[in-house]
Design an enzyme around this catalytic site. Sequence first.
Site, short mmCIF file in Angstrom:
data_model
loop_
_atom_site.label_atom_id
_atom_site.label_comp_id
_atom_site.label_asym_id
_atom_site.label_seq_id
_atom_site.Cartn_x
_atom_site.Cartn_y
_atom_site.Cartn_z
N GLU A 46 0.82 -1.21 0.00
CA GLU A 46 0.00 0.00 0.00
C GLU A 46 0.86 1.26 0.00
O GLU A 46 0.63 2.19 -0.78
CB GLU A 46 -0.91 0.04 1.25
N ASN A 50 1.29 3.96 -3.06
CA ASN A 50 0.93 5.37 -2.86
C ASN A 50 2.03 6.32 -3.33
O ASN A 50 1.76 7.34 -3.96
CB ASN A 50 0.60 5.64 -1.39
N ARG A 104 -8.86 3.59 -7.63
CA ARG A 104 -8.35 3.44 -6.26
C ARG A 104 -9.56 3.35 -5.33
O ARG A 104 -10.58 3.99 -5.56
CB ARG A 104 -7.48 4.64 -5.85
N1 LIG Z 1 2.84 9.09 -0.78
C1 LIG Z 1 1.80 9.92 -1.04
N2 LIG Z 1 2.03 11.09 -1.69
C2 LIG Z 1 1.01 11.92 -1.98
N3 LIG Z 1 -0.29 11.67 -1.64
C3 LIG Z 1 -0.57 10.52 -1.01
C4 LIG Z 1 0.45 9.59 -0.67
N4 LIG Z 1 -0.14 8.54 -0.03
C5 LIG Z 1 -1.45 8.83 0.04
N5 LIG Z 1 -1.73 10.01 -0.56
C6 LIG Z 1 -3.07 10.66 -0.65
O1 LIG Z 1 -3.94 10.03 0.30
C7 LIG Z 1 -5.08 9.50 -0.35
C8 LIG Z 1 -5.58 8.25 0.36
O2 LIG Z 1 -4.63 7.22 0.26
P1 LIG Z 1 -5.07 5.71 0.44
O3 LIG Z 1 -5.86 5.56 1.70
O4 LIG Z 1 -3.86 4.85 0.31
O5 LIG Z 1 -6.07 5.40 -0.75
P2 LIG Z 1 -5.83 5.29 -2.34
O6 LIG Z 1 -4.39 4.97 -2.60
O7 LIG Z 1 -6.73 4.18 -2.74
O8 LIG Z 1 -6.22 6.60 -2.94
C9 LIG Z 1 -4.65 9.28 -1.78
O9 LIG Z 1 -5.73 9.24 -2.68
C10 LIG Z 1 -3.72 10.48 -2.01
O10 LIG Z 1 -4.44 11.63 -2.31
#
Ligand SMILES: Nc1ncnc2c1ncn2[C@@H]1O[C@H](COP(=O)(O)OP(=O)(O)O)[C@@H](O)[C@H]1O
Lengths: 143, 143, 111, 111
Positions: A46, A50, A104
Site C-alpha cells: 500500500e 501510494n 483506487r
Molecule cells: N505518498 C503519497 N504522496 C502523496 N499523496 C498521497 C500519498 N499517499 C497517500 N496520498 C493521498 O492520500 C489519499 C488516500 O490514500 P489511500 O488511503 O492509500 O487510498 P488510495 O491509494 O486508494 O487513494 C490518496 O488518494 C492520495 O491523495
Amino acid sequence: MQNNMKLVIPSKSQNEAFARVVVASFASQLDPTIEELADVKTAVSEAVTNSIIHGYENKIGEIKIECIIEGNMLKIVIKDNGKGIEDVDKAMEPFYTSQPELERSGMGFTVMQTFMENLFVESSETGTKIVMTKEFKNTSTEE
Amino acid sequence: MQNNMKLVIPSKSQNEAFARVVVASFASQLDPTIEELADVKTAVSEAVTNSIIHGYENKIGEIKIECIIEGNMLKIVIKDNGKGIEDVDKAMEPFYTSQPELERSGMGFTVMQTFMENLFVESSETGTKIVMTKEFKNTSTEE
Amino acid sequence: MQINYKIINKNLIIDFNGELDHHTASDIRKQVDELYSEKMLHNIILDLDNLNFMDSSGIGLIMGRYKTVSQNGGKVCLINANNRIQKILKMSGILKIVHVYDNLNEALDNI
Amino acid sequence: MQINYKIINKNLIIDFNGELDHHTASDIRKQVDELYSEKMLHNIILDLDNLNFMDSSGIGLIMGRYKTVSQNGGKVCLINANNRIQKILKMSGILKIVHVYDNLNEALDNI
Ligand SMILES: Nc1ncnc2c1ncn2[C@@H]1O[C@H](COP(=O)(O)OP(=O)(O)O)[C@@H](O)[C@H]1O
Ligand SMILES: Nc1ncnc2c1ncn2[C@@H]1O[C@H](COP(=O)(O)OP(=O)(O)O)[C@@H](O)[C@H]1O
C-alpha cells in the site's frame, strides 16, 4: 535481535512486488507466522503504491524503504520526495481517494492501520514519510 | 527493461542469506533460469561474505549492494569501507586466502569469476568495490 | 540450516538441510567435530541431498573435516551432490581428496 | 499475474493466478472488460482460489467491475476467497454489494 536495512528503488510499478518480497524476507528473521508476514507485505504494498501513483504521479523518483528490527519489533519507514499530502487527516479517512478515476478504493491507509500496530504519516510539499511498526509474537531470541 | 536498486546492510553474517535473496528476487525480472539465479546467488554470497570477514574483520560496518538492469544485463556492485586488499592480483589467485584459520578455501573470487561474466575489483585502504555483470539468455522484453 | 546424523559402523553420516554459507558453516563445523570426536568415529559421509545452497564456505568446511579425519586415519566422502554443487566441488579441486558417491550404500561399500 | 476464463451461460468466470496489486491490476482490468463487452455477457464471477496476494488495488478492481456490470443489469460475485482475502474484503465494506460464494456451483445456482 537487532538488524536493519535500507532499500532504494525507482518508483516503477513493477517494484511493488519486489519491495514486498524484500521486506518480507528481512522480516523472516523474526520467525513470523504466515499471517504476520502477509500483513507486512500488504502494508508495504500500500505505502509503495501510494508513493508511485500519488507521490510521484507516475513520474520516476526514488522510494526509500528502511527496516529496523529491535527485539521482536519491526519498524518500517517508507519515504518519497513526491508532491506530498495536503490534508493528512482527510487522506487517512476510509474510502477517501484523490484518484477514483484510477479505480483506487481509498482503503490504502486503512489497510496499513489494520495490518500494522502503529502508523505515523508525515508529509509536506517535498514528500511523504510513512512509519509503521509491528511486534512479532513467537520470536527466537538468537542474535 | 531498465531498473535498479540499492541495498545497504550492516556486515552481520545473518545478512549473507538476505543479500542473496534480495539480489535473486531483483534478478527474477529477467526471467532467469534456475541455474542463472543460483549463479548470481552464489557470487553475491561470496562478495558479501568477503566484506564481512575480510573487509570489516567481524566489526560492524556498512555493505552497499547496487543492482542495475539494462536490457538483459544485470550489473551488481558490492562495496564496503573495510580495510581493503593490499595485493588484488594475489587475492584473486585460486586457493589464496589470508584467513586459512577460519577455514576459508581461497575460492571466493574464483567462484565469482566462474559464475558471472565479468568481475572487476577495486580496492584501497578505505575499502573494496566489486563489480560483476551477467547477461541473461531468455529475457522477456516487456518494461 | 540444520543437520541430522546417524552412525553406521564408525561412519558418521551427516545429513544437511538448508543453506551452507559462512554464517551457517561455523555452527555446523562445531556440531560435526563434536560428534566425530565424542563418539570416536572413523569416517565422515556428508549427505548433500537436502542442501539447497552452498558457496565456497562449503569447500572450506569439507577441507577442514578432511584434515581432521585424515589425521585420524579416516576418510571423508560426499553423497547425493546435485549438479549445482558438483560444479562448485569440481572448480575447487577438492574431488582429488574427497570421493563423491551416488548414494549411501555405494559410499558404505567403498569407503 | 495471469488470468484464465470460461463462460457458462452469459456468466464470465475469471480465474486469477498470481498476485493482484496496482502493477498487475491495470492489465487485468483491461482483459476482463474486453471479454465482458466483446462477448456481451451478463454476470462476472471472480475465482480467487489461486490468488496469492491482494492489496487494496484488488478492492478497486472489484468495485470497478461492479460498476460496469451493474450498469448492464448484471452482478459480480466472488468464489474461493481464502481467510486472508476475506479479511481485506470485510474491511472494505465491499461485501455489501458483492456476494461471496464458496465455490462455482453455488455461485451459478444463486447469482
Ligand atoms: N505518498 C503519497 N504522496 C502523496 N499523496 C498521497 C500519498 N499517499 C497517500 N496520498 C493521498 O492520500 C489519499 C488516500 O490514500 P489511500 O488511503 O492509500 O487510498 P488510495 O491509494 O486508494 O487513494 C490518496 O488518494 C492520495 O491523495
Ligand atoms: N572485501 C574485502 N576486503 C578485504 N580483503 C578482501 C576482501 N575480499 C577479499 N579479500 C582478500 O582476498 C582474499 C581472497 O579472497 P577469496 O578468493 O574470496 O577467498 P577467501 O574468502 O576464501 O579467503 C581474502 O583471503 C582476503 O585477504
